[in-house]
Write a protein that holds these residues in place. Sequence first.
Motif, short mmCIF file in Angstrom:
data_model
loop_
_atom_site.label_atom_id
_atom_site.label_comp_id
_atom_site.label_asym_id
_atom_site.label_seq_id
_atom_site.Cartn_x
_atom_site.Cartn_y
_atom_site.Cartn_z
N ASP A 1 0.82 -1.20 0.00
CA ASP A 1 0.00 0.00 0.00
C ASP A 1 0.86 1.27 0.00
OD1 ASP A 1 -2.03 -1.85 0.11
OD2 ASP A 1 -2.61 -1.41 2.15
N TRP A 2 2.13 1.13 0.36
CA TRP A 2 3.03 2.29 0.39
C TRP A 2 3.17 2.93 -0.99
CZ3 TRP A 2 7.88 0.11 3.34
CH2 TRP A 2 7.53 -0.16 4.66
N PHE A 3 2.99 2.16 -2.04
CA PHE A 3 3.17 2.67 -3.40
C PHE A 3 1.85 3.07 -4.05
CE2 PHE A 3 7.00 0.48 -2.39
CZ PHE A 3 8.00 1.23 -3.00
N GLY A 4 0.76 3.02 -3.30
CA GLY A 4 -0.52 3.49 -3.82
C GLY A 4 -1.55 2.43 -4.14
N ALA A 5 -1.26 1.18 -3.89
CA ALA A 5 -2.27 0.14 -4.11
C ALA A 5 -3.38 0.30 -3.08
CB ALA A 5 -1.65 -1.25 -3.99
N ILE A 6 -4.61 0.20 -3.53
CA ILE A 6 -5.76 0.42 -2.65
C ILE A 6 -6.65 -0.83 -2.71
CG2 ILE A 6 -7.80 1.84 -2.20
CD1 ILE A 6 -6.28 4.13 -3.62
N ASP A 8 -9.69 -1.82 -2.54
CA ASP A 8 -11.09 -1.40 -2.52
C ASP A 8 -11.94 -2.04 -3.61
OD1 ASP A 8 -10.14 -0.09 -4.78
OD2 ASP A 8 -10.95 1.87 -4.24
N THR A 17 -10.23 0.81 -7.53
CA THR A 17 -9.08 1.57 -7.99
C THR A 17 -8.05 0.62 -8.57
OG1 THR A 17 -9.47 3.14 -6.19
CG2 THR A 17 -7.31 3.22 -7.27
N SER A 19 -4.88 -1.07 -9.03
CA SER A 19 -3.68 -1.17 -8.21
C SER A 19 -2.48 -1.72 -8.97
CB SER A 19 -3.97 -2.05 -6.98
OG SER A 19 -4.87 -1.39 -6.11
N ALA A 22 0.61 0.66 -9.10
CA ALA A 22 1.29 0.76 -7.80
C ALA A 22 2.08 -0.52 -7.48
CB ALA A 22 0.26 1.02 -6.70
N LYS A 25 5.25 -0.48 -9.46
CA LYS A 25 6.22 0.45 -8.85
C LYS A 25 6.93 -0.21 -7.67
CE LYS A 25 3.92 4.80 -9.99
NZ LYS A 25 3.20 5.96 -9.43
N TYR A 47 -7.70 -6.18 -4.46
CA TYR A 47 -6.98 -5.21 -5.29
C TYR A 47 -7.39 -5.39 -6.74
CZ TYR A 47 -3.84 -4.68 -1.27
OH TYR A 47 -3.32 -4.46 -0.02
#
Length: 178
Positions: A1-6, A8, A17, A19, A22, A25, A47
């Motif tokens: 989640d640090w790289f923007g994976a959500i 949801d 969203t 992922s 992310a 990355k 995800y």
Amino acid sequence: DWFGAIPDASANTGIGTDSGVAINKAILAGNSATGAYGYIKFNSGNYLIETPVVVPFLGIVLEGAGKYNTILVCKTTFTGKMVSFNGTAGPPNVLRGMGVIAAVGGAFSATGIEANSNGAFISDVWIGGLGVGIKLNSTDQFVFDFACEYNLNAIYCTSSQQNISNGTTFFDAQGIVI
């Protein structure tokens, strides 16, 4: 989640969203240090994968919180590979503790996990609703502790020296195709 994976995504509709960007990355960051290999840990949750996850080199570990707790979900319109491992020689890639599924209705033009690298280890996985659940395209690959259901092909082997054990195929059109 640090790289923007959500986490949801809805497993029913595939809405959420994306992922994939992310996760890619995080994979690149995990291999950026000299001589270091990446360990990418996922939290529980669903995800959405619209951008395919590509592991371009060896030695990467993708680990979720368990095959029914961390789920990668694609929409029914997804085509291509959700997760692919590439590379030729070196330490193995690992994917464990994840579900890789299509939203309700299936994505039968998609592949869940494609292992193109030597020595991939895929375990503690649940794969469902895809054209090909797991595709093994190289030698010395290991799949164990798996559940494949409602795929056209549960596991599809195009190379020799595969090790497949301790799993089940359930309501797949074809189980293990060699």
